[in-house]
Design a protein around this motif. Sequence first.
Motif, PDB file in Angstrom:
ATOM      1  N   GLU A  13      38.187  35.413  23.164  1.00  0.00           N
ATOM      2  CA  GLU A  13      38.485  33.988  23.016  1.00  0.00           C
ATOM      3  C   GLU A  13      38.564  33.297  24.377  1.00  0.00           C
ATOM      4  O   GLU A  13      38.093  32.169  24.535  1.00  0.00           O
ATOM      5  CB  GLU A  13      39.788  33.801  22.226  1.00  0.00           C
ATOM      6  N   PHE A  14      39.152  33.951  25.362  1.00  0.00           N
ATOM      7  CA  PHE A  14      39.172  33.391  26.720  1.00  0.00           C
ATOM      8  C   PHE A  14      37.747  33.064  27.166  1.00  0.00           C
ATOM      9  O   PHE A  14      37.462  31.974  27.652  1.00  0.00           O
ATOM     10  CB  PHE A  14      39.766  34.368  27.734  1.00  0.00           C
ATOM     11  N   GLY A  22      35.884  27.468  35.211  1.00  0.00           N
ATOM     12  CA  GLY A  22      37.209  27.332  34.618  1.00  0.00           C
ATOM     13  C   GLY A  22      38.122  28.452  35.088  1.00  0.00           C
ATOM     14  O   GLY A  22      37.679  29.557  35.398  1.00  0.00           O
ATOM     15  N   MET A  23      39.406  28.164  35.139  1.00  0.00           N
ATOM     16  CA  MET A  23      40.384  29.122  35.644  1.00  0.00           C
ATOM     17  C   MET A  23      41.251  29.647  34.507  1.00  0.00           C
ATOM     18  O   MET A  23      41.630  28.901  33.604  1.00  0.00           O
ATOM     19  CB  MET A  23      41.263  28.461  36.705  1.00  0.00           C
ATOM     20  N   SER A  67      39.454  39.358  39.847  1.00  0.00           N
ATOM     21  CA  SER A  67      40.705  38.615  39.691  1.00  0.00           C
ATOM     22  C   SER A  67      41.647  38.859  40.862  1.00  0.00           C
ATOM     23  O   SER A  67      41.497  39.814  41.626  1.00  0.00           O
ATOM     24  CB  SER A  67      41.390  39.013  38.384  1.00  0.00           C
ATOM     25  N   GLN A  68      42.607  37.965  40.985  1.00  0.00           N
ATOM     26  CA  GLN A  68      43.664  38.083  42.001  1.00  0.00           C
ATOM     27  C   GLN A  68      45.001  38.237  41.296  1.00  0.00           C
ATOM     28  O   GLN A  68      45.168  37.782  40.160  1.00  0.00           O
ATOM     29  CB  GLN A  68      43.738  36.820  42.851  1.00  0.00           C
ATOM     30  N   ILE A 120      45.016  35.968  37.973  1.00  0.00           N
ATOM     31  CA  ILE A 120      44.211  34.763  38.127  1.00  0.00           C
ATOM     32  C   ILE A 120      42.739  35.118  38.248  1.00  0.00           C
ATOM     33  O   ILE A 120      42.362  36.015  39.018  1.00  0.00           O
ATOM     34  CB  ILE A 120      44.649  33.983  39.387  1.00  0.00           C
ATOM     35  N   THR A 121      41.926  34.420  37.488  1.00  0.00           N
ATOM     36  CA  THR A 121      40.473  34.594  37.610  1.00  0.00           C
ATOM     37  C   THR A 121      39.788  33.263  37.379  1.00  0.00           C
ATOM     38  O   THR A 121      40.374  32.334  36.811  1.00  0.00           O
ATOM     39  CB  THR A 121      39.943  35.652  36.614  1.00  0.00           C
ATOM     40  N   LYS A 122      38.577  33.185  37.856  1.00  0.00           N
ATOM     41  CA  LYS A 122      37.758  31.986  37.673  1.00  0.00           C
ATOM     42  C   LYS A 122      36.429  32.421  37.070  1.00  0.00           C
ATOM     43  O   LYS A 122      35.799  33.364  37.565  1.00  0.00           O
ATOM     44  CB  LYS A 122      37.546  31.301  39.025  1.00  0.00           C
TER      45      LYS A 122
END
Length: 124
Positions: A13-14, A22-23, A67-68, A120-122
């Motif tokens: 879904e993400f 998008g982040m 990701s961070q 966090i990812t973009k």
Amino acid sequence: MILELFSPSDYQEFNRVLKNNGMLIKVIPNANYLIELRHLLYQDGERNYQYDNSRVVELFKQHYPNSQIKKIKYRFDIPNGLQEALLEMTPLHWGENAKKLSREELDQLTTITVDVSLLITKKS
């Protein structure tokens, strides 16, 4: 942007909802999140006495290798009389042990630790 707080992830879904650039920020608890409350409710060796989020982090990194992770940790004083409200806003109050706490025991809880990671990812 998608912000997910303390809940299971639906990676399919993400990826469907998130646009390019998008982040996604997923907030997860770390080992010392609400540790004072957990140690008040549970004994050493019981399931909720300790917390480990390594499987959640590994799964996130599998889906988003670039990701961070940003860790945030701080303590704050609980205003007098709000200990019960703090307990009730956590899933920890669902267990049997939470029901065994006396008002005096709860009143001893004067500070609480917030210890979380931001995953966090973009989307590229």
